[in-house]
Design an enzyme around this catalytic site. Structure first.
Site, PDB file in Angstrom:
ATOM      1  N   LYS A   1       4.903  -3.162   8.452  1.00  0.00           N
ATOM      2  CA  LYS A   1       4.432  -1.785   8.275  1.00  0.00           C
ATOM      3  C   LYS A   1       3.597  -1.662   7.007  1.00  0.00           C
ATOM      4  O   LYS A   1       3.972  -2.175   5.949  1.00  0.00           O
ATOM      5  CB  LYS A   1       5.617  -0.825   8.202  1.00  0.00           C
ATOM      6  CG  LYS A   1       5.215   0.637   7.997  1.00  0.00           C
ATOM      7  CD  LYS A   1       6.445   1.537   7.832  1.00  0.00           C
ATOM      8  CE  LYS A   1       6.059   2.989   7.624  1.00  0.00           C
ATOM      9  NZ  LYS A   1       7.242   3.852   7.365  1.00  0.00           N
TER      10      LYS A   1
ATOM     11  N   HIS B   1       4.403   0.713   1.093  1.00  0.00           N
ATOM     12  CA  HIS B   1       3.843   2.059   1.002  1.00  0.00           C
ATOM     13  C   HIS B   1       3.107   2.215  -0.327  1.00  0.00           C
ATOM     14  O   HIS B   1       3.635   1.837  -1.376  1.00  0.00           O
ATOM     15  CB  HIS B   1       4.944   3.118   1.091  1.00  0.00           C
ATOM     16  CG  HIS B   1       5.732   3.066   2.355  1.00  0.00           C
ATOM     17  ND1 HIS B   1       6.655   2.073   2.605  1.00  0.00           N
ATOM     18  CD2 HIS B   1       5.736   3.879   3.441  1.00  0.00           C
ATOM     19  CE1 HIS B   1       7.196   2.275   3.802  1.00  0.00           C
ATOM     20  NE2 HIS B   1       6.664   3.361   4.324  1.00  0.00           N
TER      21      HIS B   1
END
Length: 322
Positions: A254, A227
């Site tokens: 991700k 992230h």
């Protein structure tokens, strides 16, 4: 020569038959994944042997004799493909960009609030929830975490559960500097045997070489995540990072980044599409955050992202849709 092909054909046919038999017997996802790798190695060995024999027969103009063997290999490959598709199922839910799943984050702080909220969404038939354990006031109380898992174990039978300890550096509340505590928490989560997917931050992974084994021996999938709440990396850096995640053996990868323009959002979507084309067997979650990135949250089926996050009672990241 005829005897060789007869024995060779039986050998490959047996590989296919044994694969089908084993597929029915294997109930645990981690074991199925390892079995797929074993069968692929067997077929690779048969390819090598077949190639050597093909060269010999080609010189003798007898290539037609290997057609039956090639057919057996094709059948075995089809069985392997079926196994890979089965591997994408968690509690009957397919983790694939063909059918993006909506995941609801659980951000509550108190123990009873966490349990009540999880129960509420399970009763509403949510397909997937993510417990953000870093948000819990009792994160330093292992027994309280165990109690939550014990309470939801019997009801979380059809809802996929992701467990996440998000660090401060990646938008969460857990202290980044306490890497030993981070690893211990992941081990505790895996040991509960309740979670279907466990999030492991990419930047921490290399300092926890044994975490994959710990998670998988408890029958959970590994989701490697990155992230960035400051910017969106360029296409090459983003793709290289995802590829590196894939090469670690992650079950799901991700990437979530903050855009500063529409081009940033479109770049994430383009990189995701390229990743899906190169690694079709590895599910990917790709998100461009904030209002600019809303398109990435609703168009996963188009560009390749397999999970999108809705806000539920409380958003876990900017741009999540209620």
């Amino acid at each position: 020569m005829t005897e060789f092909f007869s024995n060779f054909g039986k050998k490959i046919s047996n590989v296919g038959q044994e694969t089908v038999k084993r597929t029915k017997e294997i109930a645990e996802i981690s074991k199925l994944s390892n079995k797929i790798k074993d069968e692929e190695k067997k077929i690779d060995g048969l390819y090598t042997e077949l190639g050597k024999k093909y060269f010999t027969l080609y010189a003798r103009n007898q290539v037609a004799e290997i057609q039956d063997i090639c057919s057996c290999i094709t059948e075995s490959l089809q069985v392997l493909e079926a196994m890979k598709k089965e591997l994408q199922l968690i509690k009957g839910i397919k983790i694939s960009s063909d059918y993006p799943v909506i995941c609801i984050p659980i951000m509550e702080k108190e123990e009873n609030q966490v349990i009540d909220t999880i129960e509420k969404y399970i009763k509403s038939k949510a397909k997937m929830i993510e417990w953000r354990i870093d948000q819990a006031d009792f994160i330093n109380d292992p027994e309280a975490i165990k109690r939550v898992f014990e309470r939801i174990k019997s009801i979380c039978t059809k809802t996929v559960l992701i467990a996440t300890v998000r660090t401060i550096d990646e938008g969460g509340s857990f202290d980044d500097g306490d890497e030993i505590k981070y690893a211990e928490l992941l081990e505790l989560i895996a040991g509960s045997k309740v979670c279907d997917i466990i999030d492991v931050e990419y930047m921490k992974l290399r300092r926890m070489p044994g975490i994959f084994q710990t998670i998988r021996k408890n029958n959970s999938k590994v989701l490697i995540s990155y992230h960035n709440f400051s910017e969106t990396p360029d296409s090459k850096k983003a793709f290289d990072m995802l590829s590196d995640m894939q090469h670690t053996g992650a079950d799901i990868v991700k990437l979530a980044c903050m855009p500063h323009s529409e081009d940033d959002c479109l770049r994430i979507m383009s990189v995701t599409s390229d990743f899906r084309d190169k690694y079709p067997d590895t599910p990917i979650i790709a998100i461009s955050m904030g209002n600019i990135g809303i398109l990435s949250r609703i168009a996963g089926e188009i560009y390749g992202s397999c999970i999108t996050f809705a806000s539920g009672d409380r958003a876990s990241a900017p741009g999540q849709i209620p």
